[in-house]
Scaffold this motif. Structure first.
Motif, PDB file in Angstrom:
ATOM      1  N   ARG A   1       0.853  -1.185   0.000  1.00 29.24           N
ATOM      2  CA  ARG A   1       0.000   0.000   0.000  1.00 29.24           C
ATOM      3  C   ARG A   1       0.892   1.238   0.000  1.00 29.24           C
ATOM      4  NH1 ARG A   1      -4.810  -0.176   0.433  1.00 29.24           N
ATOM      5  NH2 ARG A   1      -5.074   1.849   1.409  1.00 29.24           N
ATOM      6  N   LYS A   2       0.348   2.317  -0.514  1.00 31.46           N
ATOM      7  CA  LYS A   2       1.081   3.578  -0.586  1.00 31.46           C
ATOM      8  C   LYS A   2       1.593   4.003   0.787  1.00 31.46           C
ATOM      9  CE  LYS A   2       0.482   8.441  -1.806  1.00 31.46           C
ATOM     10  NZ  LYS A   2      -0.339   9.411  -2.538  1.00 31.46           N
TER      11      LYS A   2
ATOM     12  N   ASP B   1       2.728  11.735  -5.152  1.00 31.16           N
ATOM     13  CA  ASP B   1       1.867  12.216  -6.237  1.00 31.16           C
ATOM     14  C   ASP B   1       1.024  11.131  -6.886  1.00 31.16           C
ATOM     15  OD1 ASP B   1       2.898  14.744  -5.833  1.00 31.16           O
ATOM     16  OD2 ASP B   1       4.231  14.692  -7.580  1.00 31.16           O
ATOM     17  N   ARG B   2       1.201   9.886  -6.473  1.00 31.16           N
ATOM     18  CA  ARG B   2       0.454   8.786  -7.063  1.00 31.16           C
ATOM     19  C   ARG B   2      -0.564   8.241  -6.060  1.00 31.16           C
ATOM     20  NH1 ARG B   2       3.859  10.431  -9.629  1.00 31.16           N
ATOM     21  NH2 ARG B   2       4.221  10.352 -11.820  1.00 31.16           N
ATOM     22  N   SER B   3      -1.662   7.766  -6.592  1.00 33.50           N
ATOM     23  CA  SER B   3      -2.667   7.127  -5.734  1.00 33.50           C
ATOM     24  C   SER B   3      -2.210   5.710  -5.408  1.00 33.50           C
ATOM     25  CB  SER B   3      -4.014   7.068  -6.460  1.00 33.50           C
ATOM     26  OG  SER B   3      -3.944   6.174  -7.563  1.00 33.50           O
ATOM     27  N   ASN B   4      -2.857   5.122  -4.418  1.00 34.82           N
ATOM     28  CA  ASN B   4      -2.575   3.730  -4.088  1.00 34.82           C
ATOM     29  C   ASN B   4      -2.797   2.847  -5.312  1.00 34.82           C
ATOM     30  OD1 ASN B   4      -1.938   1.846  -1.758  1.00 34.82           O
ATOM     31  ND2 ASN B   4      -3.776   0.896  -2.624  1.00 34.82           N
ATOM     32  N   ASP B   5      -3.861   3.133  -6.070  1.00 34.48           N
ATOM     33  CA  ASP B   5      -4.157   2.328  -7.251  1.00 34.48           C
ATOM     34  C   ASP B   5      -3.082   2.489  -8.328  1.00 34.48           C
ATOM     35  OD1 ASP B   5      -6.007   0.462  -8.530  1.00 34.48           O
ATOM     36  OD2 ASP B   5      -6.330   2.091  -9.978  1.00 34.48           O
ATOM     37  N   GLU B   6      -2.557   3.701  -8.498  1.00 32.62           N
ATOM     38  CA  GLU B   6      -1.490   3.906  -9.481  1.00 32.62           C
ATOM     39  C   GLU B   6      -0.221   3.157  -9.078  1.00 32.62           C
ATOM     40  OE1 GLU B   6      -1.879   8.266 -11.410  1.00 32.62           O
ATOM     41  OE2 GLU B   6      -1.877   8.242  -9.207  1.00 32.62           O
TER      42      GLU B   6
END
Length: 164
Positions: A5-6, A117-122
C-alpha cells in the motif's frame, strides 16, 4: 516483506532513507573515497543508489508514454549488471563525496515526490506499464529506493568494519 500500500511504501522509504542518511553523515570524505578490492568506494555506492532512482523514474515515464522500457538500461541486460555498474562508476568518477550525498538526497526527494503524487491504485493497482512483468509501480519504487538504501547501509557498515 514488500509494501503493498502507498502508506506502507511512504513509511518504509522514509525509515530506510533516515537510517542511511544518519550513517552517511558520519563518514569523512577520505574514508568515503577509499576503494575496496572490487574498485568500489562508499561514494560509488551512494552515487549508484541515486542513479538507480533516476533509472526507475525513467522506466516509469517511458512506460506511461508507451515507449520501449530498457531494463536495466539501453544496451545492457540484467545479466550484465557488473559491466553496467563498472561503466556507471566511470561516468560518476568526477563526483566527490559531498556531491554524491547531495545527489542521493535530491533523487530521494524526487522518489518521495513520485510516491506522494500517485494514488494507491497507481502504485499497486496493476503491473507497471512497460515493465514486462507483474511488478507494480510501487514495488519498482521500493526496489529503487528503500531496498537500495538498505543494501547501501549494509555495504557501508561492512566497509567501515573492514577499514578498522
Amino acid at each position: 516483506m514488500p509494501a503493498h500500500r502507498k502508506t506502507e511504501l511512504i513509511d518504509i522509504t522514509q525509515k530506510d532513507f533516515g537510517k542511511l542518511e544518519k550513517l552517511i553523515e558520519t563518514i569523512p570524505p577520505d574514508v568515503a573515497l577509499q576503494k575496496d578490492a572490487d574498485d568500489t568506494s562508499i561514494k560509488d555506492v551512494i552515487a549508484h543508489r541515486a542513479h538507480w532512482i533516476d533509472l526507475f523514474l525513467g522506466w516509469y515515464r517511458d512506460g506511461q508514454a508507451g515507449k520501449t522500457v530498457h531494463f536495466p538500461a539501453e544496451g545492457y541486460k540484467w545479466n550484465e549488471l557488473k559491466r553496467y555498474n563498472a561503466d556507471l562508476r566511470q561516468r560518476q568518477s568526477h563526483l566527490d563525496w559531498p556531491q554524491a550525498v547531495t545527489l542521493l538526497k535530491k533523487k530521494h526527494g524526487e522518489l518521495t515526490g513520485f510516491i506522494n503524487d500517485r494514488s494507491n491504485d497507481e502504485l499497486y493497482g496493476g503491473p507497471m506499464k512497460g515493465a514486462q512483468n507483474d511488478w507494480r509501480s510501487g514495488r519498482w519504487a521500493e526496489a529503487a529506493g528503500p531496498s537500495h538504501y538498505r543494501s547501501a547501509a549494509k555495504y557501508i557498515r561492512a566497509a567501515l568494519r573492514a577499514r578498522g
